[in-house]
Design a protein around this motif. Structure first.
Motif, PDB file in Angstrom:
ATOM      1  N   TYR A  43      -4.098  42.960 -13.483  1.00 62.60           N
ATOM      2  CA  TYR A  43      -2.716  42.894 -14.296  1.00 62.60           C
ATOM      3  C   TYR A  43      -2.456  41.105 -14.308  1.00 62.60           C
ATOM      4  O   TYR A  43      -2.606  40.238 -13.229  1.00 62.60           O
ATOM      5  CB  TYR A  43      -1.610  43.320 -13.377  1.00 62.60           C
ATOM      6  CG  TYR A  43      -0.195  43.096 -13.913  1.00 62.60           C
ATOM      7  CD1 TYR A  43       0.248  43.902 -15.071  1.00 62.60           C
ATOM      8  CD2 TYR A  43       0.623  42.115 -13.458  1.00 62.60           C
ATOM      9  CE1 TYR A  43       1.612  43.698 -15.223  1.00 62.60           C
ATOM     10  CE2 TYR A  43       2.055  41.891 -13.780  1.00 62.60           C
ATOM     11  CZ  TYR A  43       2.275  42.502 -14.834  1.00 62.60           C
ATOM     12  OH  TYR A  43       3.508  42.213 -15.599  1.00 62.60           O
TER      13      TYR A  43
ATOM     14  N   SER B 237      -8.054  37.879  -5.494  1.00 59.92           N
ATOM     15  CA  SER B 237      -6.969  39.023  -5.334  1.00 59.92           C
ATOM     16  C   SER B 237      -7.551  40.290  -4.766  1.00 59.92           C
ATOM     17  O   SER B 237      -7.169  40.879  -3.911  1.00 59.92           O
ATOM     18  CB  SER B 237      -6.102  39.232  -6.613  1.00 59.92           C
ATOM     19  OG  SER B 237      -5.307  40.158  -6.665  1.00 59.92           O
TER      20      SER B 237
ATOM     21  N   ARG C 266      -3.868  40.773  -3.194  1.00 57.85           N
ATOM     22  CA  ARG C 266      -2.555  40.248  -2.959  1.00 57.85           C
ATOM     23  C   ARG C 266      -2.509  39.453  -4.454  1.00 57.85           C
ATOM     24  O   ARG C 266      -3.489  39.367  -5.021  1.00 57.85           O
ATOM     25  CB  ARG C 266      -2.114  39.208  -2.136  1.00 57.85           C
ATOM     26  CG  ARG C 266      -3.110  38.014  -2.014  1.00 57.85           C
ATOM     27  CD  ARG C 266      -2.606  37.151  -0.936  1.00 57.85           C
ATOM     28  NE  ARG C 266      -3.506  35.786  -0.974  1.00 57.85           N
ATOM     29  CZ  ARG C 266      -3.225  34.696  -1.685  1.00 57.85           C
ATOM     30  NH1 ARG C 266      -2.472  34.883  -2.609  1.00 57.85           N
ATOM     31  NH2 ARG C 266      -3.911  33.828  -1.645  1.00 57.85           N
ATOM     32  N   GLU C 267      -1.157  39.285  -4.979  1.00 59.06           N
ATOM     33  CA  GLU C 267      -1.270  38.538  -6.091  1.00 59.06           C
ATOM     34  C   GLU C 267      -1.743  37.029  -5.869  1.00 59.06           C
ATOM     35  O   GLU C 267      -1.296  36.465  -4.915  1.00 59.06           O
ATOM     36  CB  GLU C 267       0.387  38.605  -6.598  1.00 59.06           C
ATOM     37  CG  GLU C 267       0.520  37.610  -7.952  1.00 59.06           C
ATOM     38  CD  GLU C 267       1.867  37.627  -8.148  1.00 59.06           C
ATOM     39  OE1 GLU C 267       2.394  37.388  -9.230  1.00 59.06           O
ATOM     40  OE2 GLU C 267       2.824  37.683  -7.196  1.00 59.06           O
TER      41      GLU C 267
ATOM     42  N   GLU D 115       0.085  38.073 -15.701  1.00 57.28           N
ATOM     43  CA  GLU D 115       1.484  37.836 -15.977  1.00 57.28           C
ATOM     44  C   GLU D 115       1.488  36.427 -16.539  1.00 57.28           C
ATOM     45  O   GLU D 115       1.147  35.414 -15.919  1.00 57.28           O
ATOM     46  CB  GLU D 115       2.385  38.043 -14.918  1.00 57.28           C
ATOM     47  CG  GLU D 115       3.965  37.503 -15.434  1.00 57.28           C
ATOM     48  CD  GLU D 115       5.031  37.822 -14.339  1.00 57.28           C
ATOM     49  OE1 GLU D 115       6.043  37.540 -14.707  1.00 57.28           O
ATOM     50  OE2 GLU D 115       4.522  38.215 -13.245  1.00 57.28           O
TER      51      GLU D 115
ATOM     52  N   SER E 171      -0.129  34.323 -13.072  1.00 60.16           N
ATOM     53  CA  SER E 171      -0.580  35.113 -11.832  1.00 60.16           C
ATOM     54  C   SER E 171      -1.540  36.139 -12.039  1.00 60.16           C
ATOM     55  O   SER E 171      -1.489  36.613 -13.287  1.00 60.16           O
ATOM     56  CB  SER E 171       0.508  35.255 -11.060  1.00 60.16           C
ATOM     57  OG  SER E 171       1.237  36.295 -11.484  1.00 60.16           O
ATOM     58  N   VAL E 172      -2.252  36.498 -11.208  1.00 54.07           N
ATOM     59  CA  VAL E 172      -3.228  37.433 -11.334  1.00 54.07           C
ATOM     60  C   VAL E 172      -3.267  38.485 -10.195  1.00 54.07           C
ATOM     61  O   VAL E 172      -3.092  37.916  -8.890  1.00 54.07           O
ATOM     62  CB  VAL E 172      -4.692  36.995 -11.811  1.00 54.07           C
ATOM     63  CG1 VAL E 172      -5.303  36.086 -10.682  1.00 54.07           C
ATOM     64  CG2 VAL E 172      -5.718  38.192 -12.101  1.00 54.07           C
ATOM     65  N   ARG E 173      -3.509  39.822 -10.465  1.00 50.04           N
ATOM     66  CA  ARG E 173      -3.466  40.871  -9.324  1.00 50.04           C
ATOM     67  C   ARG E 173      -4.561  41.590  -9.931  1.00 50.04           C
ATOM     68  O   ARG E 173      -4.567  42.247 -10.750  1.00 50.04           O
ATOM     69  CB  ARG E 173      -2.426  41.777  -9.207  1.00 50.04           C
ATOM     70  CG  ARG E 173      -2.545  42.676  -8.037  1.00 50.04           C
ATOM     71  CD  ARG E 173      -2.712  42.055  -6.549  1.00 50.04           C
ATOM     72  NE  ARG E 173      -2.473  43.167  -5.358  1.00 50.04           N
ATOM     73  CZ  ARG E 173      -3.615  43.590  -5.164  1.00 50.04           C
ATOM     74  NH1 ARG E 173      -4.750  43.537  -5.691  1.00 50.04           N
ATOM     75  NH2 ARG E 173      -3.744  44.442  -4.224  1.00 50.04           N
TER      76      ARG E 173
END
Length: 414
Positions: A228, A393, A398-399, A230, A206-208
């Motif tokens: 960010y 995002s 949002r993520e 993950e 995922s990306v934010r």
């Protein structure tokens, strides 16, 4: 595949056609001039002066259309260096004419475009290589080798930060129009995302992200982003890119430049952009002319100084910190600093004897020798998904979960 020419050592020569003889295409030409296994035989561009310079310096055929160069029977592979919003149609056209493809970043403007490009290449049996990212560069490859050795253990976190003057350089309208693939989230994020995906195994969950448009004269596209990421194994990574030129990240590195160097000149350029008093089209052409002149000087023997090149800070990628179980890695003046339980040492860059540009090498090995291509269309599409997720995002705050990631092959050897 078969080619009609061979190099001095008897190896087949891969014959390239360059589509777009601008800054990117000009850099490609400069890379290829010392590559014994490749030959530039043709170029396509809409600007007559660019084609005249190419013909004078390289002696190849010239075309004023993409279809023309794709019909050339002596072109084995095309290197697409056209504006980003043309990447999809030009890739599809080349594949339909049976040409292998090396594509500049970003791959496309949408996942639908990227999917069409991959499917068309597969349908026509041609290789599609997503080139020009810092994951190919020797410092990143050296980090990969150190991590693979087990010396510092598994990766636990990654951080990369880049502050440049990208928004202050001469730009054509499409370069700063997000609708046409402009701005740093499209044009510079691939360097960071691709490198982190390579080191971290490829699979980002995922990306934010957040983007910023903070300059009056560059209001069409982001000049800043942060995100960010993950990975599927929970490894965290952060990326930052600020292109507004108030501060350059390489000022933090003592071997690069003195703090504040040329800051006043950057301020003058910024004010000219904001007031609309800078003729950017002319400045861009002058930059292209200078690039071609540099190639001409090199061809005539007046090029780069002799001796091994010094490893320099990678402004497109930024300062990369890789935290591992038993240490930390970052770039150094001549390679990679390794911080471990014994203290600090510098791992030098390994330069393969006779080794050339890694993008060209991967294209040659994949197209001529039939080896698997790692940075293929699906890998490029996965990197694009992270870029688009970052921008989505930022809009939706949002993520964003990702669905098209592909892993680094377990048997990859560099």
């Amino acid at each position: 595949m078969t080619t009609s020419n061979s190099s001095s050592n008897g190896q087949p020569v891969l014959r390239f056609g360059i589509i777009g003889v601008g800054n990117a295409g000009g850099g490609v030409l400069n890379m290829m001039r010392d590559e014994p296994k490749v030959e530039v035989v043709a170029a396509a561009d809409l600007r007559p002066q660019a084609l005249d310079a190419f013909q004078r310096d390289f002696g190849g055929r010239t075309y004023d259309s993409v279809e023309g160069i794709c019909r050339d029977p002596d072109v084995d592979v095309v290197w697409i260096a056209t504006p980003n919003h043309f990447h999809c149609p030009h890739t599809v056209l080349a594949a339909q004419h049976g040409k292998h493809i090396v594509l500049e970043k970003p791959m496309a403007l949408s996942l639908d475009e990227a999917s069409l490009m991959v499917e068309t290449a597969d349908e026509h049996g041609v290789k599609l290589l997503s080139g020009h990212t810092r994951a190919f560069d020797p410092p990143v490859q050296t980090m990969w080798r150190i991590i693979r050795s087990g010396e510092v253990g598994a990766i636990r976190a990654m951080n990369v930060m880049s502050f440049t003057d990208w928004m202050l350089r001469p730009r054509m309208p499409e370069e700063v129009d997000v609708e046409r693939g402009g701005g740093v989230a499209f044009r510079q994020a691939p360097h960071q995302i691709d490198s982190l995906r390579f080191l971290g195994g490829g699979l980002i969950r995922s990306v934010r992200g957040t983007t910023g448009i903070w300059m009056e004269g560059r209001s069409g596209a982001p000049g800043y982003y942060t995100a960010y990421l993950e990975f599927e194994d929970s490894t965290p990574a952060t990326i930052v890119y600020n292109a507004y030129g108030y501060f350059l990240a390489n000022e933090l590195l003592p071997w690069e430049m003195e703090a504040g160097a040329q800051a006043e000149n950057r301020a003058r350029v910024r004010n000219s952009i904001n007031t609309g008093t800078w003729d950017q089209a002319r400045a861009k052409d002058e930059m292209r002319t200078a690039s071609m002149q540099g190639q001409r000087n090199a061809l005539e023997g007046g090029g780069a100084p002799s001796g091994p090149p010094r490893q320099r800070f990678q402004s497109d990628l930024g300062l990369l910190l890789v935290t591992c179980e038993r240490g930390l890695l970052r770039q150094s003046p001549n390679g990679i600093y390794v911080y471990n339980d014994d203290g600090l040492r510098e791992e030098p860059i390994e330069v393969k004897e006779g080794g050339g540009d890694p993008t060209i090498e991967e294209a040659y090995n994949g197209i001529v020798l039939g080896e698997p291509i790692f940075h293929d269309g699906r890998w490029g599409m996965a990197t694009l998904e992270v870029q688009l997720g970052l921008m989505r995002s930022a809009r939706e705050r949002r993520e964003v979960l990702l669905e098209h990631q592909v892993p680094v092959p377990p048997d990859l050897a560099h």
